[in-house]
Design a protein around this motif. Structure first.
Motif, PDB file in Angstrom:
ATOM      1  N   THR A 127       0.825  -1.209   0.000  1.00 51.96           N
ATOM      2  CA  THR A 127       0.000   0.000   0.000  1.00 51.96           C
ATOM      3  C   THR A 127       0.859   1.258   0.000  1.00 51.96           C
ATOM      4  O   THR A 127       0.560   2.233  -0.700  1.00 51.96           O
ATOM      5  N   LEU A 128       1.933   1.227   0.785  1.00 48.49           N
ATOM      6  CA  LEU A 128       2.817   2.395   0.854  1.00 48.49           C
ATOM      7  C   LEU A 128       3.423   2.697  -0.522  1.00 48.49           C
ATOM      8  O   LEU A 128       3.609   3.856  -0.884  1.00 48.49           O
ATOM      9  N   HIS A 130       2.009   2.286  -3.390  1.00 46.81           N
ATOM     10  CA  HIS A 130       0.991   2.991  -4.170  1.00 46.81           C
ATOM     11  C   HIS A 130       0.799   4.416  -3.666  1.00 46.81           C
ATOM     12  O   HIS A 130       0.572   5.335  -4.449  1.00 46.81           O
ATOM     13  N   LEU A 131       0.891   4.591  -2.343  1.00 44.83           N
ATOM     14  CA  LEU A 131       0.805   5.949  -1.796  1.00 44.83           C
ATOM     15  C   LEU A 131       2.000   6.779  -2.251  1.00 44.83           C
ATOM     16  O   LEU A 131       1.892   7.982  -2.495  1.00 44.83           O
ATOM     17  N   ILE A 134       1.666   8.195  -5.883  1.00 52.59           N
ATOM     18  CA  ILE A 134       0.675   9.283  -5.959  1.00 52.59           C
ATOM     19  C   ILE A 134       1.296  10.625  -5.535  1.00 52.59           C
ATOM     20  O   ILE A 134       0.838  11.693  -5.939  1.00 52.59           O
ATOM     21  N   PRO A 142      -1.600  15.934 -12.968  1.00 52.45           N
ATOM     22  CA  PRO A 142      -2.489  14.832 -12.573  1.00 52.45           C
ATOM     23  C   PRO A 142      -2.554  13.739 -13.651  1.00 52.45           C
ATOM     24  O   PRO A 142      -2.571  12.546 -13.316  1.00 52.45           O
ATOM     25  N   GLN A 143      -2.569  14.136 -14.915  1.00 53.08           N
ATOM     26  CA  GLN A 143      -2.653  13.146 -16.005  1.00 53.08           C
ATOM     27  C   GLN A 143      -1.437  12.219 -15.981  1.00 53.08           C
ATOM     28  O   GLN A 143      -1.585  10.992 -16.060  1.00 53.08           O
ATOM     29  N   THR A 145       0.607  11.729 -13.460  1.00 57.69           N
ATOM     30  CA  THR A 145       0.614  10.978 -12.197  1.00 57.69           C
ATOM     31  C   THR A 145      -0.268   9.739 -12.320  1.00 57.69           C
ATOM     32  O   THR A 145       0.101   8.645 -11.870  1.00 57.69           O
ATOM     33  N   LEU A 146      -1.443   9.909 -12.962  1.00 54.61           N
ATOM     34  CA  LEU A 146      -2.339   8.766 -13.160  1.00 54.61           C
ATOM     35  C   LEU A 146      -1.686   7.701 -14.042  1.00 54.61           C
ATOM     36  O   LEU A 146      -1.810   6.501 -13.773  1.00 54.61           O
ATOM     37  N   ALA A 149       0.794   5.897 -11.891  1.00 56.20           N
ATOM     38  CA  ALA A 149       0.130   4.982 -10.962  1.00 56.20           C
ATOM     39  C   ALA A 149      -0.333   3.731 -11.711  1.00 56.20           C
ATOM     40  O   ALA A 149      -0.184   2.598 -11.221  1.00 56.20           O
ATOM     41  N   HIS A 150      -0.872   3.943 -12.894  1.00 57.03           N
ATOM     42  CA  HIS A 150      -1.356   2.827 -13.700  1.00 57.03           C
ATOM     43  C   HIS A 150      -0.200   1.894 -14.086  1.00 57.03           C
ATOM     44  O   HIS A 150      -0.321   0.663 -13.998  1.00 57.03           O
ATOM     45  N   GLN A 153       0.762  -0.189 -11.131  1.00 54.71           N
ATOM     46  CA  GLN A 153      -0.220  -1.240 -10.826  1.00 54.71           C
ATOM     47  C   GLN A 153      -0.142  -2.386 -11.830  1.00 54.71           C
ATOM     48  O   GLN A 153      -0.205  -3.556 -11.448  1.00 54.71           O
ATOM     49  N   GLU A 154       0.007  -2.044 -13.106  1.00 54.67           N
ATOM     50  CA  GLU A 154       0.184  -3.094 -14.115  1.00 54.67           C
ATOM     51  C   GLU A 154       1.431  -3.921 -13.803  1.00 54.67           C
ATOM     52  O   GLU A 154       1.453  -5.135 -13.995  1.00 54.67           O
ATOM     53  N   CYS A 156       2.731  -4.451 -10.832  1.00 52.96           N
ATOM     54  CA  CYS A 156       2.455  -5.335  -9.695  1.00 52.96           C
ATOM     55  C   CYS A 156       1.663  -6.556 -10.146  1.00 52.96           C
ATOM     56  O   CYS A 156       1.891  -7.667  -9.663  1.00 52.96           O
TER      57      CYS A 156
END
Lengths: 337, 337
Positions: A127-128, A130-131, A134, A142-143, A145-146, A149-150, A153-154, A156
């Motif tokens: 979790t950390l 992912h935090l 961000i 923001p775009q 950053t998203l 993040a994506h 996650q992919e 992981c």
């Protein structure tokens, strides 16, 4: 741009960011949870220190790529922390899954605190991570950053897919070198691809340059794993930090071993009969070499390294950072991370 | 807005979104990994079906709050899937940590596939939850999507903090009801707070309305847990789906038990002597009731429910959705999720 000077300057800032993120898990009554995470990161407990932290090569790769792609390296620090946290989360859980008792020379988290707490601490580390990524919104749009993040996650997801294969393979005797590449694409290469991809994203490069940076990380990861597998059988203990022929003894499905099995010769026959003893290992590693496994693995590692460097040059990196990236790549291919 | 009609209309769409996200883990050679996740979600394997899926109350809460706060409920579907995946990830890992062999009447993942694969499948589910919430960028702005992702990650951190406390408490005999609230704030209330917060975020409400929605979820979660703890000792098996007094037998640190321990009376004396047998349980639950634990727990649950509904009304919700939310709250407070 000298790699040693970069590392000297960057390392304390990476460590500071990591500590700030990990501190998010702390709070009243949560001191021991925080202590577990800090122990695993090499910051406290018996044996804490530089040796216990690993080389932090992944966060350095993020920052170097960001610099090579034209960004201020500082703006990539949250991404650098994120990949290191993902790496460490996966180590905590891998150690439970593999029943490993030692990590970087110290007792693993589950040995010290039991499986339930270690499993949960790994979830907290996950979790950390992912935090952490961000936090990029403080330095980039923001775009972007998203997208970052994506990508994380992919990555992981690919890690868990690679780990699934690794565990599933343990019980199978019918594997070939074909089965090897999808597994290490997930287990090893995905995270290095995320490092180079995140650095490039922070710099806001074009899509084609972004893809070249990702390819650089991908091939670097595959080359690293092939080289690591070679050292796992023919490396000097002093160089690898583990005993020679150790992959023969542990029965790991590494590239030279899969190659040897595929040949169906003396090595494969002995392998099928059950676990290798330390006495047999030197003769068996010589046999494996004779059957061509060492040459095959070295050739693969060299080919993949060349592909990695080719992809790197296609990004048209800034020359100083490019040189440092080449040095880092060489470092990675000889040593454990 | 009738709750039953909403559920009937929404449930298939929630299930579809969940299936699409979980399918991201599938691929060549990964069929068994996908199968594990689909088994846990109640979609395949022995005993698959509605009963094996749980009530999907959390995703419904997200959609209802989105509607109450003025959004199209459809736009909140990615967030609804995300909270359900977080819930299910935590169940997979909790079952390993607690050594639980049954979940919704079926063998748990680790019982069927072993701890290493189940642990890793939980990690995959965790990642899928984060991938799910990012899909909000298709329906809302990048800024709001980032806030939603951040809320989900903070929630996961609180879940691991609550779980840390829960495991740590098992070995302690000196706990009071004071220790209870921080634990269930993390373990139960955080995720319901995320449900109501995500629904409100999707609707783009003001900061104060957002906080009221989060408070609604927070108090609803605390009320649910207090009520669930009460049913864990004095509930009818038919109502709760588990045997009466089961929390007495398992030694769980639930609210009425902590209250009883704090009184230092006959109940506390017997508790200190070791595990309770099924024979003793009826007399002991009567003793606990006599010492005031049932009344105390019911009063707490009622007080927290009132606080939840008060927070809900402060959001000035759309009246149809508000009524449905009140019905859902009542449903939640009587039954297991």
């Amino acid at each position: 741009m000298n790699l040693d000077i970069c590392l000297q300057e960057w390392m304390p800032l990476i460590e500071l960011e990591l500590q700030q993120v990990v501190a998010l898990a702390d709070g009243p009554g949560l001191e021991s949870l925080h202590q577990m995470l800090a122990y695993h990161m090499g910051w406290n407990g018996e044996g804490a220190g530089v040796e216990a932290r690993g080389k932090r090569i992944r966060p350095c790769l993020v920052l170097l790529v960001a610099a090579a792609a034209g960004a201020e390296w500082q703006s990539a620090i949250p991404a650098a922390a994120a990949v290191e946290l993902v790496h460490n989360f996966s180590l905590i859980h891998d150690d439970i899954e593999d029943n490993s008792t030692l990590r970087r020379g110290r007792p693993t988290l589950w040995v010290k605190w039991g499986v339930p707490q270690a499993l949960n601490a790994g979830d907290a580390m996950f979790t950390l991570a992912h935090l952490a990524v961000i936090r990029l919104q403080e330095t980039i749009s923001p775009q972007l950053t998203l997208r970052a993040a994506h990508l994380l996650q992919e990555t992981c997801l690919r890690l868990t897919q690679g780990q699934y294969m690794d565990i599933a393979y343990e019980k199978r005797g019918d594997l070939t070198t074909e089965a090897y590449w999808p597994m290490i694409s997930g287990k090893t290469a995905a995270l290095l691809e995320a490092c180079t991809g995140l650095g490039a994203l922070v710099a806001g490069v074009s899509d084609s340059t972004y893809q070249h940076y990702r390819s650089f990380g991908h091939y670097l990861g595959l080359a690293f794993q092939a080289q690591d597998d070679l050292l796992g059988i023919w490396g000097e203990a002093a160089l690898t930090g583990k005993s020679c022929e150790s992959d023969l003894l542990s029965g790991k499905m590494s590239l030279p071993i899969l190659y040897g099995l595929q040949q169906g010769g003396s090595f494969a026959k002995r392998w099928a009969e059950g676990p290798i003893t330390p006495d047999e290992a030197p003769a068996l590693s010589a046999q494996l070499e004779q059957e061509g496994a060492r040459e095959y693995t070295q050739a693969k590692a060299d080919e993949l390294t060349a592909q990695a460097l080719c992809a790197l040059h296609q990004t048209h990196p800034r020359s100083g950072a490019c040189q440092a990236l080449e040095t880092l790549s060489r470092l990675l291919l000889r040593r454990h991370m």
